[in-house]
Design an enzyme around this catalytic site. Structure first.
Site, PDB file in Angstrom:
ATOM      1  CG  HIS A 120      -1.513  -1.119   5.853  1.00 58.86           C
ATOM      2  ND1 HIS A 120      -2.083  -0.190   6.681  1.00 58.86           N
ATOM      3  CD2 HIS A 120      -1.700  -0.671   4.588  1.00 58.86           C
ATOM      4  CE1 HIS A 120      -2.563   0.808   5.945  1.00 58.86           C
ATOM      5  NE2 HIS A 120      -2.353   0.532   4.671  1.00 58.86           N
ATOM      6  NE  ARG A 154      -0.327   4.507   8.877  1.00 55.90           N
ATOM      7  CZ  ARG A 154      -1.572   4.259   9.261  1.00 55.90           C
ATOM      8  NH1 ARG A 154      -1.912   4.408  10.524  1.00 55.90           N
ATOM      9  NH2 ARG A 154      -2.476   3.850   8.386  1.00 55.90           N
ATOM     10  CB  CYS A 167      -0.905   0.011   1.232  1.00 54.31           C
ATOM     11  SG  CYS A 167      -2.052   1.415   1.279  1.00 54.31           S
ATOM     12  CG  ASP A 190      -0.521   3.896   5.394  1.00 59.88           C
ATOM     13  OD1 ASP A 190      -1.705   3.921   5.773  1.00 59.88           O
ATOM     14  OD2 ASP A 190       0.424   4.326   6.085  1.00 59.88           O
ATOM     15  CB  CYS A 199      -5.751  -0.491   4.626  1.00 58.22           C
ATOM     16  SG  CYS A 199      -5.433   0.191   2.978  1.00 58.22           S
TER      17      CYS A 199
HETATM   18 CO    CO Z   1      -3.403   1.263   3.098  1.00 56.88          CO
END
Ligand code: CO
Length: 245
Positions: free
Chosen positions: A99, A47, A43, A45, A102
């Site tokens: 993750h 993090r 992803c 993302d 999400c």
């Molecule tokens: Co995500």
């Protein structure tokens, strides 16, 4: 030229000097070629950075990221990355890593629509709508999202393993394993959703994604696996790995 990002350039200089101090040949080696053994499909993302969570150096993992780690089978971007990784770099492992918590998956479960990334998430939304009664029967919202995060990874593993790139690699006898993992932003641990696919026969033997929605797998982290091995049984010694929400 704007100066707001000067700190990033300054940090870059510090980083490059540090790397060179630790290992004078570092950048000379990097400049020669990359030989990563892994392709990470994750992803976007901020993090969930592949090198950090795998504790790998630059050069060790080839990466493709998009919102909610979706494998669109007509996406020129992901298919090109996959082909380059499998055919040219000869990676041994393709890892689809979602993750928990999400944002893309939360958006699907909120029935959001209208944005381009809702369109991007359409395959996930369609699966959610198809099994809405089951997902909505999970009362806790965070658990519902996490369950969808897991099933999304399982779906994307099936989709990537159905591409001609992976099929052709298996057909010509190339060693290639496809994995489905989940990363916990709340504890930093990776979990293996299993099973790992290493051949067309193994892929074809998988239960359908609809079956998996109804009979979910149990993701296992290395912490939990080590605890289970130490105690030699399947008690709760290591604690459950799926987040409790
Ligand atoms: Co995500």
């Amino acid at each position: 030229m704007t100066r707001d990002l000067d700190h990033l350039f300054d940090q870059n200089v510090v980083w490059a000097q540090q790397k060179t101090r630790d290992d004078p040949d570092y950048f000379r080696r990097m400049a020669e070629q990359q030989t990563p053994r892994y392709l990470w499909i994750g992803c976007s993302d901020s993090r969930v950075t592949a090198n950090d969570v795998l504790r790998l150096d630059p050069g060790e993992v080839f990466v493709h990221r998009n919102i909610a780690n979706v494998v669109h089978t007509s996406d020129l971007n992901i298919l090109s990355v996959l082909e380059f990784a499998v055919d040219h770099l000869q990676v041994r492992h393709v890892i689809v890593c979602g993750h928990y918590a999400c944002g893309g998956i939360q958006r699907v479960l909120a029935n959001a629509r209208g944005a381009m990334f809702d369109h991007w998430l359409q395959p996930v939304a369609m699966l959610y709508r198809k099994h809405r009664a089951m997902f909505d029967s999970i009362a806790d919202e965070a658990k519902r999202v996490d369950r969808m995060c897991e099933i999304n990874v399982e779906m994307q593993v099936r989709r990537v393993a159905a591409t001609p790139i992976i099929e052709n690699a298996w057909a010509r006898g190339q060693t290639l394993h496809v994995h489905g993992w989940l990363y916990g932003v709340h504890d930093g641990l990776l979990r293996d959703l299993g099973p790992t696919l290493s051949s067309i026969a193994e892929r074809d033997a998988l239960p359908s994604i609809d079956e998996r929605v109804l009979a979910p797998g149990e993701p296992v982290s290395a912490v939990r696996r080590h605890a289970l091995e130490a105690f030699g049984c399947c008690d709760e010694a290591g604690g459950k790995d799926a987040p409790e929400g």
